[in-house]
Structure formats: structure tokens, C-alpha cells
Design a protein around this motif. Structure first.
Motif, mmCIF file in Angstrom:
data_model
loop_
_atom_site.group_PDB
_atom_site.id
_atom_site.type_symbol
_atom_site.label_atom_id
_atom_site.label_comp_id
_atom_site.label_asym_id
_atom_site.label_seq_id
_atom_site.Cartn_x
_atom_site.Cartn_y
_atom_site.Cartn_z
ATOM 1 N N LYS A 90 -12.075 -9.744 -14.374
ATOM 2 C CA LYS A 90 -10.789 -9.627 -13.698
ATOM 3 C C LYS A 90 -11.167 -8.494 -12.815
ATOM 4 O O LYS A 90 -11.676 -7.254 -12.877
ATOM 5 C CB LYS A 90 -9.649 -9.103 -15.179
ATOM 6 N N THR A 91 -9.644 -8.500 -12.084
ATOM 7 C CA THR A 91 -9.354 -7.284 -10.687
ATOM 8 C C THR A 91 -8.268 -6.716 -10.575
ATOM 9 O O THR A 91 -7.493 -7.323 -11.109
ATOM 10 C CB THR A 91 -9.966 -7.679 -9.606
ATOM 11 N N ASP A 92 -8.252 -5.121 -10.432
ATOM 12 C CA ASP A 92 -6.830 -4.643 -10.158
ATOM 13 C C ASP A 92 -6.063 -5.326 -8.752
ATOM 14 O O ASP A 92 -4.747 -5.080 -8.610
ATOM 15 C CB ASP A 92 -6.668 -3.036 -9.851
ATOM 16 N N SER B 23 -11.133 -2.914 -7.473
ATOM 17 C CA SER B 23 -11.634 -2.669 -8.921
ATOM 18 C C SER B 23 -11.724 -3.649 -9.360
ATOM 19 O O SER B 23 -11.221 -4.574 -9.713
ATOM 20 C CB SER B 23 -10.861 -1.319 -10.124
ATOM 21 N N THR C 265 -11.855 -4.831 -13.277
ATOM 22 C CA THR C 265 -11.369 -4.065 -14.369
ATOM 23 C C THR C 265 -11.858 -4.884 -15.242
ATOM 24 O O THR C 265 -11.533 -4.239 -16.619
ATOM 25 C CB THR C 265 -10.028 -4.380 -14.229
ATOM 26 N N GLY C 266 -11.649 -5.524 -15.502
ATOM 27 C CA GLY C 266 -13.278 -6.330 -17.132
ATOM 28 C C GLY C 266 -13.909 -8.162 -16.856
ATOM 29 O O GLY C 266 -13.763 -8.225 -15.649
ATOM 30 N N SER D 166 -15.971 -3.274 -4.437
ATOM 31 C CA SER D 166 -15.460 -2.514 -5.091
ATOM 32 C C SER D 166 -16.732 -1.793 -5.508
ATOM 33 O O SER D 166 -17.640 -1.670 -5.080
ATOM 34 C CB SER D 166 -15.233 -3.431 -6.116
ATOM 35 N N LYS E 179 -20.091 -3.360 -11.138
ATOM 36 C CA LYS E 179 -20.870 -3.826 -12.695
ATOM 37 C C LYS E 179 -22.051 -4.046 -12.530
ATOM 38 O O LYS E 179 -22.091 -5.170 -12.360
ATOM 39 C CB LYS E 179 -19.111 -4.160 -13.146
ATOM 40 N N GLY F 174 -5.277 -11.661 -10.184
ATOM 41 C CA GLY F 174 -6.586 -10.405 -11.443
ATOM 42 C C GLY F 174 -7.251 -11.352 -11.733
ATOM 43 O O GLY F 174 -8.034 -10.396 -12.389
ATOM 44 N N THR F 175 -7.509 -13.011 -11.620
ATOM 45 C CA THR F 175 -8.275 -13.202 -12.686
ATOM 46 C C THR F 175 -9.038 -14.439 -11.924
ATOM 47 O O THR F 175 -8.489 -15.247 -11.413
ATOM 48 C CB THR F 175 -7.914 -14.007 -13.752
#
Length: 852
Positions: free
Chosen positions: A777-779, A759, A761-762, A844, A847, A814-815
Motif C-alpha cells: 500500500k502507498t499514500d 510513501s 504505508t503497509g 519513497s 522498507k 494506493g494498492t
């Protein structure tokens, strides 16, 4: 009783079921010459009668025990089930002020209706109507006939559920929204065994009130279309027959395995006495494997020898064949037929035995192609979701931010023609599968058969079509349509692409607005006006179609590159570089290796400057399509083309979609392209892998997708495939006002469950400038990122789709620093879906980001 609800008996319409009269005895058929030798000829039929005695409404009366099909409708693709012994119940029925009982939908009389309660306080939706067949049967659709005398209560948004016991109701097998008219509607879904079928009405089509009504309800049986199956490779197979014609023509059994529907097996007919029925043909796969269905494609061009009554048996040793695993009677038409086995069996040999000729024309049997299917492995072949009903045939579609998909058609839901000045549109909510309908009048534009370009700011530019000089813009931010200036050259079937400059380029389009002279022009978003390009003549780009220029300048493949430049790489065999500054220019870019013209084929950009072209044919229609595929590598001013692996199916009118992992999926199409026909349909999609250059089969489709069909990549990594047809004849059997979502193999485990996916995430802003870096950012850990352009499709062409692999660097757990290309010829301005992919290639959910 609400105003306008009284039924006028003078307007009542008597609906009767089809009367089919079969001739008794033998039909003597004369032999006619073919290829210089005698061959059995098809019996002549009066046009429009389909070989049947003309329908007589005065004498053919409906029966409550038999299906009631509208007299002006064509026979549905699946059989209509006999209603004897059925009962029906409703959640609400009006009995105080009128006879609105649920039982009226099964009485064979369109004048009697079911209606929800309206006297006193009207019962609000949802409303349900549940049919109990009192036996388990294979069901694949519900035919809904609205009341004829009054629009109130027409079904709008609906769901269909099935149950074996009347207690356990799983998720709906079909959902959608129906058009607000009084025509019969066929609501299809994947075939399955059930005793109970429930129609749930969520809204009234015209939003006139909280009512629901129906005149008649029918259910459709097994259409012979397999679910959860996949074509088996025919490599090394052989075929033998109990009888084959070799003296008068090449009617060898081997022809059913050669991939060419133009060649066929035919039972012996020369020598005076034809070989009598039954006839059998046996496939030897030279290996024992699981088989679950047989697909039969009739010979094309002549009706003689179409299989009617049949059985399918199997064997492991070629000597002992067991009880039939499938049996039935196929319809007398030229569409692909499938015999679904009662269970998957392990077999080496599969035998099709034909005991009657479908039309009763003679003692012959013929077949163009025969294929076998086995159970699909979701992790290798993907899977299909339920059918989603639309209030129109989705001829054109565009993916929008907010998990929406825009679809539009013509001035009416089931017909086109003229310049009516308005268009039927719909929007599919991808989260809920709800479809909303809307008629667009304010632009004065009938947008049937248009050009499309996804603009840099995310709006959708639609040009020409039935109103050939018009241009309209849809803004997803406001959900509004507006008009822009008219083109200098009226067009239909033209090609468009956005340029790296943000302008939009259009070329070709002799289907509408006069024939020939459809030279290039450019639209500016700054001025909203069009500028001619006298240096970009259409002539050199055209195919050698015999119906030129009407068909020769249609649906071009355009790929925008740096500096406002365009590579026109098809469908004609010659490629061209096009510049769009000043007067523009057109120069030769060579040929696609040894490819001929490929009208109604596809071109898909699967990597930066790399495209796959596939399918198509030498003419728009009635010329065999090709199985061939080519790669085209464009870098700077150089273009290199090479042949890659062939598809298993020849295809025209197919649609192809590039996936986030760089593979390309192709859906639908015909081996012999004929508009408004489902004959020679390719029901098995295929997936091309750039790493191997090979195509592999995907899970079989439930509905043919040919002329006027579409396919689009969705933001969750799945693919929408839908549409086809739009015959001007109401009730046309090849109209497909529906679609389905395909889940690719990269999302599925072998048991059909979803794989865990990463995912985002940001770190993804709504807008990003070219050449910038994003801190995403990812999970969990991911391997790569890719931009997939939100695209629009129509008539097998999608010049908007584009896959842009991104460079990325992991900066922390995650970045990732993800770089957006600085070249607008690589990352064409516009709205993209940003995907993250893990080490196994699982994407994923995307977005949305607008790159400019």
C-alpha cells in the motif's frame, strides 16, 4: 578533585606551531635532461623536511596570536587562521580548584587547559566552547587538541555550529564522535563565512565522567574547495598562454583541456633565458555562462612550475578583464587546487595569472589540467549534507536494517599493520547522525582490508585482512560479533560474494597471508566451515600487474547468478564463469569488449543480468586510470560487453552506487592512483544514465575520496560517501575520518527543497519468500517498485549491491500486487530495501525486507 586528575608537571608537553623558513633570494637550479632535452629540475629536499628548515622545538615558541599546530602533525589541507584578537567563552569552566579558563585554548601553550567545572557538583553535558574571531572569515574546520596529561574530558560526541552575529545559530555544520586518544583532531565542514564558531560537547570520549577539556583550539580557513558548484563541460573550449614551451617539450596550453593529467602546459624554458613571471593562461569557453570557481591540477611527477601566488580574472569579450574574482597563494604540493570566486560571474573568458612559483624553484609555471565550475542546480546535480566525523577512517561499511550503517577500519583509528587481533568499529545512526565507537576483541580478528559478504539472514561475514586466516560475523539483530571457522587459505584484499545457494564464495587476496595460490573456497552457513574449490584456480583471473601476484589478484568483481554460479567480470580484462558445486570449475567468458585491465575500477549491477564497469587502470598504482565505461549483459551462458559513454574524469579508487531508478553514481577516485595521496583527485562525481549511455556531472565534493574510501546507498534513497587515507603516519594530511550524505537530483527541486515523495504505508512483511506476491500500500499513485540489496563496500568494491526491478499491478487506489522473483540468482537471498517510485522517478523511503 576526581581521582587521577592531578597533572604531573614532568609529563607536560610543550606544543609549538610550525616554523616555516623561506630561503631568501633566488635559487639557482640546474637543468636536467628529460625526453632527451633540457628541462628545469626540481630543487632537492631532504626526506621528511618538505623543503623546510627542520623544526626546532627549543627555539620555536608558540604565540597566543598564532595558530598552535602539534609538532608531530602534518600541515592541514586548509590554512590555519591567525588567532590575534580572538576571544573565547565557555558554558562551564573550572576556576576554583584549577586554572580551567576557556581562554587557555587560545594561549599557544598545550600545558594550560580549558576544563568544565568539577569542584563541588560537576556540570553535566552538553558543554559549549564559543570562539569569537571579532571579524568575519571563511572557516572550514576546527582543530581540537586534547589535554596531554590526563584522558579525562576528551571530547567524544560533538557538534559544530557557526554564526555571523553570535545570536543566530543554524543547524550544526558538522557532527560526529571522536576517538578516545590524545591526538589532535581536525573537524571539517563545508567552508562558509562566520565570526563565531561553537564546539558543543555532548559526551566524554571514554565515558569516564561528565567533563570536557581542551588544550588548544584552532580554526581552519578557506581550503579552496567550492561548495554547491559543478564542473562545466569543456567541449569546444580552447586555451592560450602568455608563454608556452614547444621546442624542448610539448608544453602547449591546450594540454590543460585534454583530460590527461600526464600532459601539461609549461611556460617557455628552452633557448637560454626562461620567460619571466608572471605567466597567464586564458580559457575561452566560446559561450557566456555563469562561472564560480577555477580548479587547477599541478603537473604530476615534478614539482617545477607549481603555481604559487595567483589571481583569476574574467571577461565577456576577451579584451577587457575586470578586477580579480579570486586571488591567493596555493600550497607547494601536487593536489588539485580550487580558486573559489567571491561571487558567480557571467563570463566567456577566464584567465589564471601566476605571479610566483610555489616552491620558489624558478621562474616557471605549469599545469596538468584546468577546469571551471558553475553554480550547481540541485535538481540536476544534487547536493551534499554536512560532514559527519567518525572516530576512525571508514575503510569498510555495511548498510543495516533500522537505519544504521556499520563501519570498521583497523586495530587503531589512524594506522594499520601486523595481526593485532582486534578491530575498531563504529555505527552511524542515519536518523540522528550520531556515531558510536566500539573495539572488537572477542573474535581475535584484525579486519583491515577484508572480504565481505552480506549473508542470506542479514548477517555480515567478514574474512581475512590483517589477520589473514580469520573470519568473523556481525549480527545486526543482536549487535554482536562472533567468530566462525578460519579459511583454508589466508587472504587480504580478496573478493567475496554470497551465492544463490546461500553459501559464500571467496577468491584472490595476496595482499596478506602470503603471495599467490589464493584459489577459490566456499563457506557454508549450515556448518560454519570452509570447503576448497580445486577447480577454481586464481591464476587465470589475475591482472597483468607488474607487482604480481601481490597486486594482481585483488578486489575482483564477482556477480552471483543462478545455480551457485558466479560471473567474474574483472578487474582483469578476461571474464570467467565459475561454478561452485563439487570441486568447482572456471571457464572462459570472453573479454569486456576492448577494455584492458581495470584494477581499482567498479562493476555495478544496474538491472537484472546487466552491469556497468567503469574506471580502473592497468596496475594497482602509478599507472594512469581510464575514463572508459562498459556494459556487460549476462544471460544464461552468454556474456556480451560493449563500450558505453566515457566519464569526464579518469578514476581509480572511486566508488560507484546504483540508484533505485537504475542510474549509477560514481564518487571520487584519482586519475593517477597512488595510495595515501590526494593528488589527481576527481572532486566532481558523475551520474550514468542507462537510457542515454552518458555521464553527467554532479555537485562537487568537499573532501577527496580515494584509497580506502567507501560509498553506500541508504534506505532514504540518498548515498553515503566517506573515508580515504588511513596513513600509518599520525597526523597524515590525507586521512579522512569522516563522511557526508549526498542527496541525488531525483529528490530535489531547483531551489534545493525536497520534492514530495511517495510513501509505502503497509504490506511489506519483515520476510518474503522467493516467488511470492506482496500486497503493498502507498499514500499516492506510483509507477514502479524495485528491490535494492543492502550492501557492503570496501576498496572500491561492492559485490553485494544489486538492483532488482519488480513487476507490479495496481489493484485499487494506493494498492499494488508486487511480485518477488522466484529465481535466487536474480533476487539473491538477503536483506533488501524495497522502494516505490512515482512517475517522475522520485523514490519513497525504503522498507526493509529479507528475501529467502
Amino acid at each position: 578533585m576526581p581521582s587521577g586528575r592531578l597533572r604531573d608537571s614532568t609529563r607536560r608537553l610543550r606544543r609549538s606551531h610550525w616554523l616555516v623558513v623561506f630561503a631568501l633570494g633566488s635559487l639557482l637550479v640546474a637543468l636536467t635532461p628529460m625526453l632527451g632535452v633540457a628541462e628545469p629540475a626540481a630543487a632537492g629536499h631532504a626526506p621528511g623536511h618538505r623543503g623546510d628548515v627542520p623544526f626546532d622545538q627549543k627555539t620555536a615558541m608558540s604565540s597566543p596570536h598564532h595558530p598552535a599546530v602539534p609538532a608531530n602533525a602534518k600541515e592541514p589541507a586548509a590554512p590555519v587562521l591567525d588567532r590575534e584578537g580572538w576571544t573565547v567563552t565557555a558554558s562551564s569552566a573550572e576556576t576554583a580548584r584549577e586554572n580551567g579558563r576557556a581562554a587557555n585554548v587560545l594561549d599557544g601553550d598545550a600545558r594550560t587547559i580549558w576544563h568544565t567545572e568539577w569542584s563541588g557538583t560537576a556540570t553535566p553535558p552538553p558543554h559549549t566552547l564559543t570562539v569569537d574571531m571579532h571579524r568575519t572569515a571563511v572557516v572550514s574546520g576546527l582543530v581540537y587538541r586534547p589535554r596531554a596529561d590526563n584522558p579525562n574530558g576528551r571530547v567524544g560526541e560533538y557538534g559544530i555550529s557557526v554564526s555571523k552575529d553570535g545570536q543566530d545559530w543554524a543547524d550544526p555544520v558538522g557532527t560526529g564522535t571522536l576517538a578516545d586518544d590524545n591526538s589532535a583532531k581536525t573537524l571539517s565542514f563545508a567552508p562558509q563565512g562566520a565570526r563565531y564558531v561553537r564546539l558543543t560537547v555532548l559526551s566524554e570520549a571514554g565515558k569516564r565522567g561528565p567533563w570536557a577539556a581542551a588544550a588548544e583550539i584552532d580554526l581552519l580557513g578557506d581550503p579552496g574547495t567550492p561548495s554547491a558548484t559543478v564542473d562545466l563541460s569543456r567541449s569546444g573550449w580552447t586555451a592560450t598562454a602568455s608563454s608556452e614551451e614547444t621546442a624542448g617539450e610539448d608544453g602547449r596550453a591546450a594540454n590543460v583541456l585534454d583530460g590527461d593529467a600526464g600532459t601539461f602546459w609549461h611556460s617557455r624554458w628552452s633557448g637560454g633565458t626562461p620567460a619571466p613571471l608572471p605567466h597567464s593562461i586564458t580559457i575561452d569557453m566560446y559561450r557566456t555562462t555563469a562561472v564560480s570557481a577555477l580548479s587547477y591540477e599541478p603537473r604530476q611527477g615534478k614539482a617545477n612550475g607549481r603555481a604559487g601566488a595567483y589571481t583569476v580574472t574574467t571577461s565577456t569579450d576577451g579584451t577587457t578583464f575586470g578586477e580579480p574574482v579570486a586571488k591567493g597563494t596555493w600550497r607547494d604540493d601536487d593536489t588539485v587546487k580550487t580558486a573559489t570566486f567571491t561571487r558567480a560571474v557571467q563570463a566567456r573568458y577566464v584567465r589564471l595569472t601566476v605571479t610566483s612559483e610555489a616552491g620558489g624553484r624558478g621562474p616557471w609555471t605549469a599545469a596538468g589540467e584546468i577546469r571551471l565550475s558553475g553554480p550547481a542546480d540541485p535538481s540536476a546535480h544534487g547536493s551534499w549534507g554536512r560532514l559527519i566525523g567518525f572516530p576512525l577512517v571508514p575503510v569498510a561499511t555495511a548498510v543495516l536494517p533500522g537505519d544504521k550503517m556499520l563501519a570498521w577500519s583497523a586495530y587503531a583509528v589512524d594506522r594499520f599493520g601486523g595481526s593485532n587481533g582486534y578491530t575498531q568499529t563504529a555505527i552511524l545512526d542515519l536518523k540522528t547522525n550520531k556515531v558510536t565507537q566500539r573495539r572488537i576483541d572477542n573474535t581475535g580478528h584484525d579486519m583491515f582490508c577484508p572480504g565481505i559478504a552480506m549473508l542470506a539472514d542479514g548477517r555480515v561475514l567478514v574474512t581475512g585482512g590483517s589477520n589473514a586466516d580469520k573470519a568473523s560475523i556481525y549480527d545486526p539483530a543482536t549487535d554482536e560479533w562472533s567468530r566462525t571457522s578460519e579459511m583454508n587459505i589466508a587472504r587480504g584484499y580478496q573478493a567475496m560474494t554470497l551465492l544463490s545457494t546461500g553459501d559464500a564464495f571467496v577468491l584472490g587476496g595476496s595482499w596478506s597471508g602470503g603471495r599467490g595460490g589464493k584459489d577459490g573456497e566456499v563457506w557454508s552457513p549450515d556448518t560454519g566451515t570452509w570447503r576448497k574449490l580445486p577447480g577454481v584456480p586464481v591464476g587465470p583471473t589475475m591482472t597483468d600487474d607488474p607487482d604480481s601476484p601481490y597486486r594482481a589478484d585483488n578486489h575482483m568483481w564477482l556477480h552471483a547468478m543462478s545455480g551457485g554460479k558466479v560471473l567474474q567480470l574483472g578487474p582483469g580484462k578476461k571474464m570467467h564463469w565459475i561454478t561452485t558445486t563439487g570441486d568447482g570449475s572456471l571457464t572462459d567468458a570472453g573479454t569486456r569488449a576492448d577494455s584492458g585491465d581495470a584494477m581499482n575500477g567498479n562493476a555495478v549491477p544496474y538491472d537484472t543480468g546487466k552491469l556497468l564497469t567503469l574506471g580502473g587502470g592497468p596496475a594497482y598504482e602509478r599507472k594512469p586510470a581510464t575514463r572508459r565505461a562498459y556494459t556487460v549483459n549476462a544471460s544464461g551462458d552468454r556474456v556480451e560487453a560493449a563500450r558505453t559513454g566515457d566519464m569526464d574524469h579518469a578514476r581509480s579508487f572511486s566508488n560507484s552506487v546504483v540508484m533505485p531508478d537504475g542510474k549509477v553514481a560514481v564518487f571520487g577516485g584519482q586519475s593517477m592512483p597512488v595510495p595515501f595521496s590526494d593528488a589527481t583527485s576527481a572532486m566532481t562525481p558523475e551520474l550514468w544514465d542507462p537510457a542515454t549511455g552518458k555521464f553527467t556531472p554532479l555537485a562537487t565534493m568537499a573532501v577527496p575520496r580515494n584509497y580506502h574510501s567507501v560509498a553506500n546507498l541508504l534506505p532514504d534513497g540518498r548515498v553515503f560517501s566517506g573515508g580515504g587515507g588511513l596513513c600509518a603516519d599520525q597526523g597524515c594530511a590525507t586521512n579522512h575520518p569522516d563522511g557526508s550524505v549526498f542527496t541525488p537530483p531525483y529528490l530535489l527541486n531547483a531551489d534545493g527543497s525536497l520534492k514530495p515523495r511517495p510513501s509505502i504505508t503497509g504490506g511489506v512483511p519483515p520476510r518474503a519468500a522467493l516467488g511470492t506476491s506482496l500486497t503493498v500500500k502507498t499514500d499516492k499513485a506510483v509507477k514502479s517498485f524495485v528491490l535494492m540489496r543492502a550492501a557492503a563496500a570496501t576498496h572500491s568494491t561492492d559485490n553485494d549491491q544489486r538492483r532488482v526491478p519488480l513487476t507490479s499491478t495496481r489493484t485499487a487506489a494506493g494498492t499494488y500486487e508486487v511480485s518477488v522473483p522466484d529465481d535466487p540468482g536474480v533476487a539473491l537471498p538477503g536483506t533488501y530495501m524495497l522502494f516505490a517510485l512515482d512517475a517522475e522517478g522520485v523514490p519513497s523511503t525504503a522498507k526493509f525486507v529479507t528475501v529467502s
